[in-house]
Design a protein around this motif. Structure first.
Motif, PDB file in Angstrom:
ATOM      1  N   UNK A 138     -29.290  25.244  -9.305  1.00 20.49           N
ATOM      2  CA  UNK A 138     -29.821  26.561  -9.651  1.00 20.49           C
ATOM      3  C   UNK A 138     -28.671  27.500 -10.014  1.00 20.49           C
ATOM      4  N   UNK A 139     -29.070  28.665 -10.576  1.00 16.70           N
ATOM      5  CA  UNK A 139     -28.067  29.648 -10.987  1.00 16.70           C
ATOM      6  C   UNK A 139     -27.416  30.294  -9.778  1.00 16.70           C
ATOM      7  N   UNK A 140     -26.134  30.565  -9.896  1.00 14.83           N
ATOM      8  CA  UNK A 140     -25.463  31.406  -8.912  1.00 14.83           C
ATOM      9  C   UNK A 140     -24.355  32.156  -9.653  1.00 14.83           C
ATOM     10  N   UNK A 141     -24.248  33.467  -9.410  1.00 13.14           N
ATOM     11  CA  UNK A 141     -23.239  34.262 -10.122  1.00 13.14           C
ATOM     12  C   UNK A 141     -23.567  34.351 -11.598  1.00 13.14           C
ATOM     13  N   UNK A 142     -22.535  34.235 -12.445  1.00 11.67           N
ATOM     14  CA  UNK A 142     -22.765  34.470 -13.877  1.00 11.67           C
ATOM     15  C   UNK A 142     -23.246  33.227 -14.618  1.00 11.67           C
ATOM     16  N   UNK A 143     -23.254  32.059 -13.962  1.00 14.34           N
ATOM     17  CA  UNK A 143     -23.688  30.849 -14.676  1.00 14.34           C
ATOM     18  C   UNK A 143     -25.154  30.542 -14.351  1.00 14.34           C
ATOM     19  N   UNK A 144     -25.850  29.976 -15.348  1.00 10.51           N
ATOM     20  CA  UNK A 144     -27.257  29.641 -15.157  1.00 10.51           C
ATOM     21  C   UNK A 144     -27.414  28.294 -14.479  1.00 10.51           C
ATOM     22  N   UNK A 145     -28.650  27.938 -14.135  1.00  8.25           N
ATOM     23  CA  UNK A 145     -28.923  26.631 -13.532  1.00  8.25           C
ATOM     24  C   UNK A 145     -30.110  25.984 -14.229  1.00  8.25           C
ATOM     25  N   UNK A 146     -29.981  24.688 -14.497  1.00 10.79           N
ATOM     26  CA  UNK A 146     -31.028  23.967 -15.243  1.00 10.79           C
ATOM     27  C   UNK A 146     -32.402  24.065 -14.573  1.00 10.79           C
TER      28      UNK A 146
END
Ligand code: URA
Length: 426
Positions: free
Chosen positions: A110-118
């Motif tokens: 999952x997303x955390x901070x500025x990066x997304x998660x699939x």
């Protein structure tokens, strides 16, 4: 007799820890016998003094065996990305490669901070389930060749606990810690071969090539020692990948890519990573694999496989809501795009609600950005630069324009793939 204070002191002096010492510290921490403050101190000593290859290999092995190690019962290739902005590669690649007969049982984050998660991205598809049992995952992959699900089972509890601590103690950015964290999870999830998209640039964990190459070398070595062929592809993350940033928008861009209408950079990345995965699994030359992958994009076979996967996991591919509130931002000047700050855009997307800062934040899948210009593109004054899809939370114009740097003279399109480490034949 091991003692955590002696272990911390030894590492702070830059000495090599034995496997028994690492095991004592890591498993003591997992079992709650070693408190956060002592583990934080050891992690910081590792960040500052580094680790030998032997220590990293031992640490990976300890984390790998801290929980369940999955047996999928079939050969499969795993693809992993070290994370970036606009990175929807897995959603395109997994069905595309599955349509060519390679089995993919993909566990994503999952997303955390500025990066997304699939997983957050796929949940933008109405009804799509990302949490299923191992039994169901195996059946689905046997049946249609592909599944993308969240982390399952009790895989690498040591990494889960250590990563959460690293996240809040400034100890994420350590090559030995990143290598052991990623590889323990990859080895535990049962794939026979591993392709890692190692992002390099301002929007990535690795901001320079030298560090990225060292991380790649270590991960390839760990994979090989564990009998899993591992390849690292070093790719550009100075600007966002593709044009869409935000969960639903990225799924829609993935669908367009599988229908042959993807942005150039995403399309190229998918073809190159896909060909690597296919050549690895089928033991065919990369040039031949590229032809197969391009053909699966052309014929729509990859899209059909995505449709099949979405249906199998309860989703409705026709129903991917995007916010109706949107605003086109125009270019303040004419010129060429010199830089688009991936880190800043990722952070702004998070502020719109597309990502989270703490694990409990609720994601708004309908918000995000569409870039109309990429690095190297010519832009006229007042031409559309970027569209913002928003809901309750909004941003200032200057926040958004700050992500762009302009040049009066022509700018070369950036390279997408810098280097492939781990496969001599390419
Ligand atoms: N991704 C991981 O899984 N672990 C890290 O340490 C960094 C990125």
């Amino acid at each position: 007799m091991n003692n955590i204070l002696d272990i911390i002191k030894k590492k702070s002096l830059g000495e090599e820890l034995t496997k028994a010492e690492l095991d004592y510290a890591v498993m003591g921490f997992v079992n709650g016998e070693i408190p956060d403050y002592q583990m934080s101190s050891l992690l910081m000593a590792i960040c500052l003094k580094g680790m030998t290859d032997k220590e990293v290999i031992d640490l990976t092995d300890i984390m790998l065996h801290s929980g369940e190690v999955l047996e999928l019962g079939f050969d499969s290739v795993d693809k992993h990305s070290t994370g970036g902005v606009g990175d929807k590669t897995t959603i395109v690649l997994a069905p595309l490669i599955a349509s060519l007969g390679v089995k993919i049982a993909k566990m994503s984050g999952r997303a955390l901070g500025h990066t997304g998660g699939t997983i957050d991205k796929l949940e933008a598809i109405s009804g799509f389930k990302t949490s299923i049992s191992l039994e169901k995952l195996k059946n689905q992959v046997e049946d249609i060749g592909v599944a993308i699900v969240g982390q399952m089972g009790n895989l690498c509890p040591a990494d889960k606990k250590l990563y959460a601590l690293r996240d809040v103690t400034g100890t994420v950015a350590s090559i030995p810690l990143i290598a052991s964290s990623i590889m323990s999870k990859k080895l535990a999830s049962g794939a026979s071969k591993i392709v890692i998209d190692l992002k390099v640039g301002s929007g990535a964990l690795m901001t320079n090539m030298e560090d990225a190459k060292e991380l790649a070398r270590l991960m390839v070595k760990i994979g090989q020692l564990n009998g899993k062929e591992t390849i690292c592809v070093l790719t550009n993350m100075d600007e966002p990948l593709g044009n869409a940033i935000g969960n639903a928008l990225e799924v829609i861009e993935s669908i367009n890519t599988l229908k042959g209408n993807g942005p150039d950079d995403l399309n190229d990345l998918v073809i190159n990573l896909g060909a690597l995965m296919l050549s690895l699994e089928k033991e065919i030359p990369t040039e031949e694999a590229i032809e197969y992958v391009e053909n699966a994009l052309k014929t729509g076979a990859g899209y059909e496989k995505l449709e099949e996967m979405v249906k199998y996991q309860g989703g409705d591919i026709q129903n991917i809501p995007v916010s109706a509130r949107k605003l086109d931002i125009k270019s303040p000047k004419a010129g060429y795009i010199k830089h688009i700050d991936a880190l800043k855009i990722g952070e702004l997307a998070r502020r719109l609600g597309a990502g989270r800062l703490t694990k409990d934040d609720v994601i708004d899948p309908t918000v995000g950005f569409i870039l109309h210009k990429k690095v190297g593109d010519k832009v006229e004054a007042n031409e559309n630069l970027i569209t913002v899809y928003f809901n309750e939370k909004n941003l200032s114009l200057s926040d958004i324009l700050d992500c762009f740097e302009f040049s009066d003279s022509e700018i070369e399109k950036p390279e997408l793939i810098y280097e492939i480490i781990g496969k001599e034949t390419i």
